[in-house]
Design a protein around this motif. Structure first.
Motif, PDB file in Angstrom:
ATOM      1  N   ASP A  46      29.914 -53.693  31.415  1.00  0.00           N
ATOM      2  CA  ASP A  46      29.026 -53.679  30.252  1.00  0.00           C
ATOM      3  C   ASP A  46      27.796 -54.550  30.483  1.00  0.00           C
ATOM      4  O   ASP A  46      26.679 -54.190  30.115  1.00  0.00           O
ATOM      5  N   MET A  47      28.024 -55.733  31.113  1.00  0.00           N
ATOM      6  CA  MET A  47      26.898 -56.635  31.336  1.00  0.00           C
ATOM      7  C   MET A  47      25.914 -56.054  32.340  1.00  0.00           C
ATOM      8  O   MET A  47      24.704 -56.145  32.149  1.00  0.00           O
ATOM      9  N   VAL A  48      26.447 -55.452  33.373  1.00  0.00           N
ATOM     10  CA  VAL A  48      25.576 -54.821  34.369  1.00  0.00           C
ATOM     11  C   VAL A  48      24.789 -53.693  33.710  1.00  0.00           C
ATOM     12  O   VAL A  48      23.574 -53.578  33.843  1.00  0.00           O
ATOM     13  N   MET A  49      25.518 -52.885  32.954  1.00  0.00           N
ATOM     14  CA  MET A  49      24.904 -51.752  32.265  1.00  0.00           C
ATOM     15  C   MET A  49      23.844 -52.225  31.268  1.00  0.00           C
ATOM     16  O   MET A  49      22.776 -51.636  31.162  1.00  0.00           O
ATOM     17  N   GLU A  50      24.141 -53.308  30.563  1.00  0.00           N
ATOM     18  CA  GLU A  50      23.172 -53.820  29.598  1.00  0.00           C
ATOM     19  C   GLU A  50      21.875 -54.227  30.285  1.00  0.00           C
ATOM     20  O   GLU A  50      20.778 -53.950  29.793  1.00  0.00           O
ATOM     21  N   ASN A  51      22.020 -54.880  31.448  1.00  0.00           N
ATOM     22  CA  ASN A  51      20.814 -55.251  32.198  1.00  0.00           C
ATOM     23  C   ASN A  51      20.028 -54.024  32.635  1.00  0.00           C
ATOM     24  O   ASN A  51      18.802 -53.998  32.561  1.00  0.00           O
ATOM     25  N   HIS A  52      20.756 -53.011  33.088  1.00  0.00           N
ATOM     26  CA  HIS A  52      20.099 -51.765  33.487  1.00  0.00           C
ATOM     27  C   HIS A  52      19.374 -51.126  32.319  1.00  0.00           C
ATOM     28  O   HIS A  52      18.246 -50.674  32.447  1.00  0.00           O
ATOM     29  N   LEU A  53      20.059 -51.117  31.163  1.00  0.00           N
ATOM     30  CA  LEU A  53      19.456 -50.525  29.964  1.00  0.00           C
ATOM     31  C   LEU A  53      18.174 -51.246  29.570  1.00  0.00           C
ATOM     32  O   LEU A  53      17.165 -50.621  29.240  1.00  0.00           O
ATOM     33  N   HIS A  57      12.338 -51.184  29.325  1.00  0.00           N
ATOM     34  CA  HIS A  57      11.079 -51.802  29.706  1.00  0.00           C
ATOM     35  C   HIS A  57      10.230 -50.842  30.553  1.00  0.00           C
ATOM     36  O   HIS A  57       9.013 -50.768  30.407  1.00  0.00           O
ATOM     37  N   LEU A  58      10.897 -50.088  31.416  1.00  0.00           N
ATOM     38  CA  LEU A  58      10.189 -49.163  32.321  1.00  0.00           C
ATOM     39  C   LEU A  58       9.956 -47.777  31.709  1.00  0.00           C
ATOM     40  O   LEU A  58       9.470 -46.874  32.378  1.00  0.00           O
ATOM     41  N   HIS A  59      10.334 -47.632  30.445  1.00  0.00           N
ATOM     42  CA  HIS A  59      10.191 -46.321  29.763  1.00  0.00           C
ATOM     43  C   HIS A  59      10.901 -45.196  30.515  1.00  0.00           C
ATOM     44  O   HIS A  59      10.317 -44.149  30.764  1.00  0.00           O
ATOM     45  N   GLU A  60      12.141 -45.449  30.878  1.00  0.00           N
ATOM     46  CA  GLU A  60      12.887 -44.421  31.606  1.00  0.00           C
ATOM     47  C   GLU A  60      13.600 -43.435  30.684  1.00  0.00           C
ATOM     48  O   GLU A  60      14.324 -42.572  31.158  1.00  0.00           O
ATOM     49  N   PHE A  61      13.395 -43.597  29.376  1.00  0.00           N
ATOM     50  CA  PHE A  61      14.039 -42.673  28.440  1.00  0.00           C
ATOM     51  C   PHE A  61      13.057 -41.605  28.013  1.00  0.00           C
ATOM     52  O   PHE A  61      11.898 -41.890  27.765  1.00  0.00           O
ATOM     53  N   GLN A  62      13.534 -40.385  27.978  1.00  0.00           N
ATOM     54  CA  GLN A  62      12.648 -39.335  27.492  1.00  0.00           C
ATOM     55  C   GLN A  62      13.420 -38.319  26.683  1.00  0.00           C
ATOM     56  O   GLN A  62      14.646 -38.344  26.629  1.00  0.00           O
ATOM     57  N   ILE A 121      18.857 -49.806  21.095  1.00  0.00           N
ATOM     58  CA  ILE A 121      18.643 -48.468  20.547  1.00  0.00           C
ATOM     59  C   ILE A 121      17.324 -48.393  19.761  1.00  0.00           C
ATOM     60  O   ILE A 121      16.688 -47.339  19.704  1.00  0.00           O
ATOM     61  N   LEU A 122      16.903 -49.534  19.189  1.00  0.00           N
ATOM     62  CA  LEU A 122      15.656 -49.522  18.413  1.00  0.00           C
ATOM     63  C   LEU A 122      14.474 -49.184  19.320  1.00  0.00           C
ATOM     64  O   LEU A 122      13.642 -48.336  18.995  1.00  0.00           O
ATOM     65  N   THR A 123      14.407 -49.843  20.477  1.00  0.00           N
ATOM     66  CA  THR A 123      13.331 -49.580  21.434  1.00  0.00           C
ATOM     67  C   THR A 123      13.463 -48.190  22.044  1.00  0.00           C
ATOM     68  O   THR A 123      12.493 -47.446  22.142  1.00  0.00           O
ATOM     69  N   ILE A 124      14.691 -47.880  22.456  1.00  0.00           N
ATOM     70  CA  ILE A 124      14.929 -46.599  23.117  1.00  0.00           C
ATOM     71  C   ILE A 124      14.635 -45.444  22.161  1.00  0.00           C
ATOM     72  O   ILE A 124      13.940 -44.485  22.500  1.00  0.00           O
ATOM     73  N   GLY A 125      15.163 -45.562  20.950  1.00  0.00           N
ATOM     74  CA  GLY A 125      14.955 -44.515  19.941  1.00  0.00           C
ATOM     75  C   GLY A 125      13.482 -44.288  19.663  1.00  0.00           C
ATOM     76  O   GLY A 125      13.024 -43.152  19.565  1.00  0.00           O
ATOM     77  N   GLU A 126      12.738 -45.388  19.587  1.00  0.00           N
ATOM     78  CA  GLU A 126      11.308 -45.271  19.329  1.00  0.00           C
ATOM     79  C   GLU A 126      10.595 -44.555  20.474  1.00  0.00           C
ATOM     80  O   GLU A 126       9.723 -43.722  20.253  1.00  0.00           O
ATOM     81  N   GLN A 127      10.992 -44.869  21.708  1.00  0.00           N
ATOM     82  CA  GLN A 127      10.392 -44.195  22.870  1.00  0.00           C
ATOM     83  C   GLN A 127      10.627 -42.696  22.837  1.00  0.00           C
ATOM     84  O   GLN A 127       9.726 -41.902  23.117  1.00  0.00           O
ATOM     85  N   VAL A 128      11.866 -42.333  22.489  1.00  0.00           N
ATOM     86  CA  VAL A 128      12.211 -40.909  22.477  1.00  0.00           C
ATOM     87  C   VAL A 128      11.431 -40.182  21.374  1.00  0.00           C
ATOM     88  O   VAL A 128      10.882 -39.094  21.593  1.00  0.00           O
ATOM     89  N   ILE A 129      11.348 -40.789  20.206  1.00  0.00           N
ATOM     90  CA  ILE A 129      10.642 -40.140  19.096  1.00  0.00           C
ATOM     91  C   ILE A 129       9.141 -40.026  19.403  1.00  0.00           C
ATOM     92  O   ILE A 129       8.518 -38.994  19.162  1.00  0.00           O
ATOM     93  N   ARG A 130       8.583 -41.074  19.975  1.00  0.00           N
ATOM     94  CA  ARG A 130       7.145 -41.032  20.324  1.00  0.00           C
ATOM     95  C   ARG A 130       6.874 -39.920  21.345  1.00  0.00           C
ATOM     96  O   ARG A 130       5.965 -39.101  21.174  1.00  0.00           O
TER      97      ARG A 130
END
Ligand code: C2E
Ligand code: MG
Ligand code: MG
Ligand code: MG
Length: 282
Positions: free
Chosen positions: A24-31, A36-41, A87-96
């Protein structure tokens, strides 16, 4: 489990838990890095209007494109993204991302197409939600009346007072509201009547067994007729076969979504889909 150590000390140590925590900790760092790198689309899955056979819009579904070339589906990162608030940051990226892309399709002449976005329960509880959405619509110029916010039935029932006021504010902005995964939670008719809801999405777990399974068929029919009483539209998710589509058509379900029409697609493929799509037959 406690183990007696050879030199007299005890280690309270569960190796399986340690690996989980560590993972989980490794995954959290990756997330965090990925956010930060905007890898979500956004990927896009078509939503079809059954009566007319027309394409009514697209649902944006988050995907994580990792720098190693793999694509991670939401079930593998949303739970942790929720737990950590990312999820707040990620969700915002996806919606934008989705609002911008939709505006391009509108500019190409497909300006009737709606966009549905998913909001998790953490996003829904966020006091900044309305401001975020308002800012995103301003920034991207996507028209509010073509946006549908999907919240799951269980998130809606978490804190009904908050749900009611948030949904009313979204509605006042001109945004449409869908209850996702409907049938899996515990909403009462009373709440459904009080909440300003435009669309119920029948959970795909009920659709998968149609038309053969009597229970699934009864549940689907009940949801459809109940929503008619309440003047709410219904969509079926997870429609994979012609038979399931026909069932929904016969029972006057309004919309359908599923692999039968199209899987979630990257923007380029979704754009081709939109320009090729004419009308659903049968
Ligand atoms: P959902 O909103 O209920 O989306 C429907 C899911 O069913 C999607 O999975 C979609 O790919 C899948 N699906 C669609 N048609 C079919 C079909 O015919 N058969 C089958 N077997 N599956 C079908 P996906 O993309 O893995 O998303 C899973 C869930 O993750 C979504 O469920 C939604 O709750 C959440 N999610 C996705 N994107 C976002 C996002 O940007 N923000 C938030 N907060 N949640 C998201
Ligand atoms: Mg959804
Ligand atoms: Mg759903
Ligand atoms: Mg779901």
């Amino acid at each position: 489990q406690a183990k007696g150590g050879r030199n007299g000390h005890f280690a309270f140590f569960d190796p399986t838990m340690d690996t989980r925590l560590h993972k989980d900790m490794v995954m959290e760092n990756h997330l965090r890095r990925a956010a930060h790198l905007h890898e979500f689309q956004a990927y896009y899955q078509p939503l079809v209007e059954i009566d007319s056979g027309r394409l009514s819009g697209m649902e944006a579904l988050a995907r994580w494109h990792r720098d190693d070339g793999t694509t991670v589906p939401p079930d593998e990162f949303i739970p942790l993204a929720e737990k950590t608030g990312l999820i707040l940051t990620i969700g915002e990226q996806v919606i934008r991302d989705a609002c911008r892309q939709m505006c391009r399709w509108h500019a190409d002449g497909f300006d009737h197409l709606g966009l549905s976005v998913n909001i998790s329960s953490i996003q829904f509880q966020d006091p900044g939600l309305l401001d975020r959405i308002r800012a995103l619509l301003d920034e991207t110029t996507f028209p509010a009346h073509l946006l549908t916010v999907e919240i799951t039935e269980s998130a809606a029932m978490d804190n009904v007072g908050h749900t009611l006021s948030t949904l009313q504010s979204l509605r006042a902005m001109g945004i449409k509201i869908a209850i996702d995964d409907f049938g899996t939670g515990y909403s009462s008719l009373g709440y459904l009547k009080r909440f300003p809801v435009d669309l119920l999405k029948i959970d795909k777990s009920f659709v998968v067994d149609l038309p053969g399974d009597a229970d699934a068929s009864a549940i689907a029919q009940t949801i459809i007729s109940m929503s008619r009483t309440l003047n709410i539209q219904v969509a079926a998710e997870g429609v994979e076969t012609e038979e399931q589509y026909r069932f929904m058509k016969e029972h006057q379900c309004h919309k359908a979504q599923g692999f039968l029409f199209g899987r979630p697609m990257v923007a380029a493929a979704a754009g081709e889909f939109i320009s090729r799509f004419r009308q659903m037959r049968t």
